[in-house]
Design a protein around this motif. Structure first.
Motif, PDB file in Angstrom:
ATOM      1  N   UNK A  29      -2.797   3.213  15.059  1.00  0.00           N
ATOM      2  CA  UNK A  29      -2.365   4.445  15.723  1.00  0.00           C
ATOM      3  C   UNK A  29      -3.587   5.250  16.171  1.00  0.00           C
ATOM      4  N   UNK A  30      -3.453   6.000  17.275  1.00  0.00           N
ATOM      5  CA  UNK A  30      -4.591   6.825  17.711  1.00  0.00           C
ATOM      6  C   UNK A  30      -4.828   7.978  16.738  1.00  0.00           C
ATOM      7  N   UNK A  31      -6.051   8.499  16.765  1.00  0.00           N
ATOM      8  CA  UNK A  31      -6.352   9.669  15.946  1.00  0.00           C
ATOM      9  C   UNK A  31      -5.592  10.870  16.502  1.00  0.00           C
ATOM     10  N   UNK A  32      -5.597  11.955  15.758  1.00  0.00           N
ATOM     11  CA  UNK A  32      -4.887  13.164  16.210  1.00  0.00           C
ATOM     12  C   UNK A  32      -5.443  13.634  17.553  1.00  0.00           C
ATOM     13  N   UNK A  33      -6.766  13.657  17.679  1.00  0.00           N
ATOM     14  CA  UNK A  33      -7.393  14.106  18.922  1.00  0.00           C
ATOM     15  C   UNK A  33      -7.042  13.176  20.087  1.00  0.00           C
ATOM     16  N   UNK A  34      -7.049  11.881  19.829  1.00  0.00           N
ATOM     17  CA  UNK A  34      -6.687  10.924  20.873  1.00  0.00           C
ATOM     18  C   UNK A  34      -5.228  11.106  21.292  1.00  0.00           C
ATOM     19  N   UNK A  35      -4.351  11.300  20.318  1.00  0.00           N
ATOM     20  CA  UNK A  35      -2.925  11.484  20.619  1.00  0.00           C
ATOM     21  C   UNK A  35      -2.705  12.757  21.431  1.00  0.00           C
ATOM     22  N   UNK A  36      -3.401  13.828  21.072  1.00  0.00           N
ATOM     23  CA  UNK A  36      -3.271  15.081  21.834  1.00  0.00           C
ATOM     24  C   UNK A  36      -3.800  14.920  23.257  1.00  0.00           C
ATOM     25  N   UNK A  37      -4.895  14.191  23.414  1.00  0.00           N
ATOM     26  CA  UNK A  37      -5.446  13.953  24.751  1.00  0.00           C
ATOM     27  C   UNK A  37      -4.478  13.132  25.596  1.00  0.00           C
ATOM     28  N   UNK A  38      -3.850  12.127  24.992  1.00  0.00           N
ATOM     29  CA  UNK A  38      -2.859  11.321  25.719  1.00  0.00           C
ATOM     30  C   UNK A  38      -1.666  12.181  26.130  1.00  0.00           C
ATOM     31  N   UNK A  90       0.856  -1.181   0.000  1.00  0.00           N
ATOM     32  CA  UNK A  90       0.000   0.000   0.000  1.00  0.00           C
ATOM     33  C   UNK A  90       0.888   1.224   0.000  1.00  0.00           C
ATOM     34  N   UNK A  91       0.481   2.257  -0.715  1.00  0.00           N
ATOM     35  CA  UNK A  91       1.222   3.511  -0.726  1.00  0.00           C
ATOM     36  C   UNK A  91       0.487   4.508   0.160  1.00  0.00           C
ATOM     37  N   UNK A  92       1.204   5.066   1.115  1.00  0.00           N
ATOM     38  CA  UNK A  92       0.612   6.041   2.034  1.00  0.00           C
ATOM     39  C   UNK A  92       1.544   7.236   2.107  1.00  0.00           C
ATOM     40  N   UNK A  93       1.111   8.361   1.594  1.00  0.00           N
ATOM     41  CA  UNK A  93       1.940   9.561   1.600  1.00  0.00           C
ATOM     42  C   UNK A  93       3.202   9.396   0.770  1.00  0.00           C
ATOM     43  N   UNK A  94       3.116   8.608  -0.301  1.00  0.00           N
ATOM     44  CA  UNK A  94       4.266   8.399  -1.161  1.00  0.00           C
ATOM     45  C   UNK A  94       5.227   7.339  -0.654  1.00  0.00           C
ATOM     46  N   UNK A  95       4.902   6.706   0.451  1.00  0.00           N
ATOM     47  CA  UNK A  95       5.737   5.652   1.021  1.00  0.00           C
ATOM     48  C   UNK A  95       5.025   4.320   0.822  1.00  0.00           C
ATOM     49  N   UNK A  96       5.741   3.341   0.302  1.00  0.00           N
ATOM     50  CA  UNK A  96       5.153   2.019   0.088  1.00  0.00           C
ATOM     51  C   UNK A  96       5.247   1.233   1.388  1.00  0.00           C
ATOM     52  N   UNK A  97       4.100   0.730   1.841  1.00  0.00           N
ATOM     53  CA  UNK A  97       4.024  -0.029   3.085  1.00  0.00           C
ATOM     54  C   UNK A  97       3.539  -1.441   2.798  1.00  0.00           C
ATOM     55  N   UNK A  98       4.023  -2.374   3.575  1.00  0.00           N
ATOM     56  CA  UNK A  98       3.514  -3.739   3.474  1.00  0.00           C
ATOM     57  C   UNK A  98       2.199  -3.820   4.245  1.00  0.00           C
ATOM     58  N   UNK A  99       1.501  -4.927   4.101  1.00  0.00           N
ATOM     59  CA  UNK A  99       0.249  -5.106   4.826  1.00  0.00           C
ATOM     60  C   UNK A  99       0.440  -5.044   6.324  1.00  0.00           C
ATOM     61  N   UNK A 100       1.562  -5.578   6.812  1.00  0.00           N
ATOM     62  CA  UNK A 100       1.862  -5.563   8.245  1.00  0.00           C
ATOM     63  C   UNK A 100       2.069  -4.126   8.739  1.00  0.00           C
ATOM     64  N   UNK A 101       2.781  -3.322   7.950  1.00  0.00           N
ATOM     65  CA  UNK A 101       2.984  -1.918   8.324  1.00  0.00           C
ATOM     66  C   UNK A 101       1.678  -1.147   8.306  1.00  0.00           C
ATOM     67  N   UNK A 102       0.804  -1.506   7.379  1.00  0.00           N
ATOM     68  CA  UNK A 102      -0.491  -0.832   7.292  1.00  0.00           C
ATOM     69  C   UNK A 102      -1.315  -1.095   8.552  1.00  0.00           C
ATOM     70  N   UNK A 103      -1.241  -2.301   9.098  1.00  0.00           N
ATOM     71  CA  UNK A 103      -1.945  -2.613  10.340  1.00  0.00           C
ATOM     72  C   UNK A 103      -1.429  -1.742  11.481  1.00  0.00           C
ATOM     73  N   UNK A 104      -0.116  -1.509  11.528  1.00  0.00           N
ATOM     74  CA  UNK A 104       0.466  -0.644  12.565  1.00  0.00           C
ATOM     75  C   UNK A 104      -0.063   0.772  12.421  1.00  0.00           C
ATOM     76  N   UNK A 105      -0.106   1.274  11.190  1.00  0.00           N
ATOM     77  CA  UNK A 105      -0.605   2.634  10.948  1.00  0.00           C
ATOM     78  C   UNK A 105      -2.088   2.725  11.321  1.00  0.00           C
ATOM     79  N   UNK A 106      -2.854   1.703  10.990  1.00  0.00           N
ATOM     80  CA  UNK A 106      -4.289   1.712  11.279  1.00  0.00           C
ATOM     81  C   UNK A 106      -4.567   1.684  12.780  1.00  0.00           C
TER      82      UNK A 106
END
Length: 70
Positions: free
Chosen positions: A23-32, A5-21
């Protein structure tokens, strides 16, 4: 063939895509982050207030003891 999968011009494997998926949302990350920054301040304030609170509880216990004895 592996899933790519390509995300932001970077090619990711399916395993990397699961890691990205996962991740917390921006609002969740800011709250943490806010929680991490706020915790030491809250603990410091509670530490400063505890001697006064302990004194008040002691006085209340003495008052209750005297009332029970009367």
């Amino acid at each position: 063939m592996p899933t790519l999968v390509s995300l932001g011009g970077v090619v990711l494997s399916g395993q990397d895509l699961e890691k990205v998926a996962s991740l917390p949302t921006r609002d969740q990350a800011l709250a943490q982050l806010l929680g991490v920054l706020k915790a030491p301040i809250g603990k410091f304030v509670r530490t400063l207030a505890e001697p006064h609170a302990k004194l008040v509880r002691t006085i209340a216990a003495v008052k209750d003891q005297k009332q029970a004895a009367a």
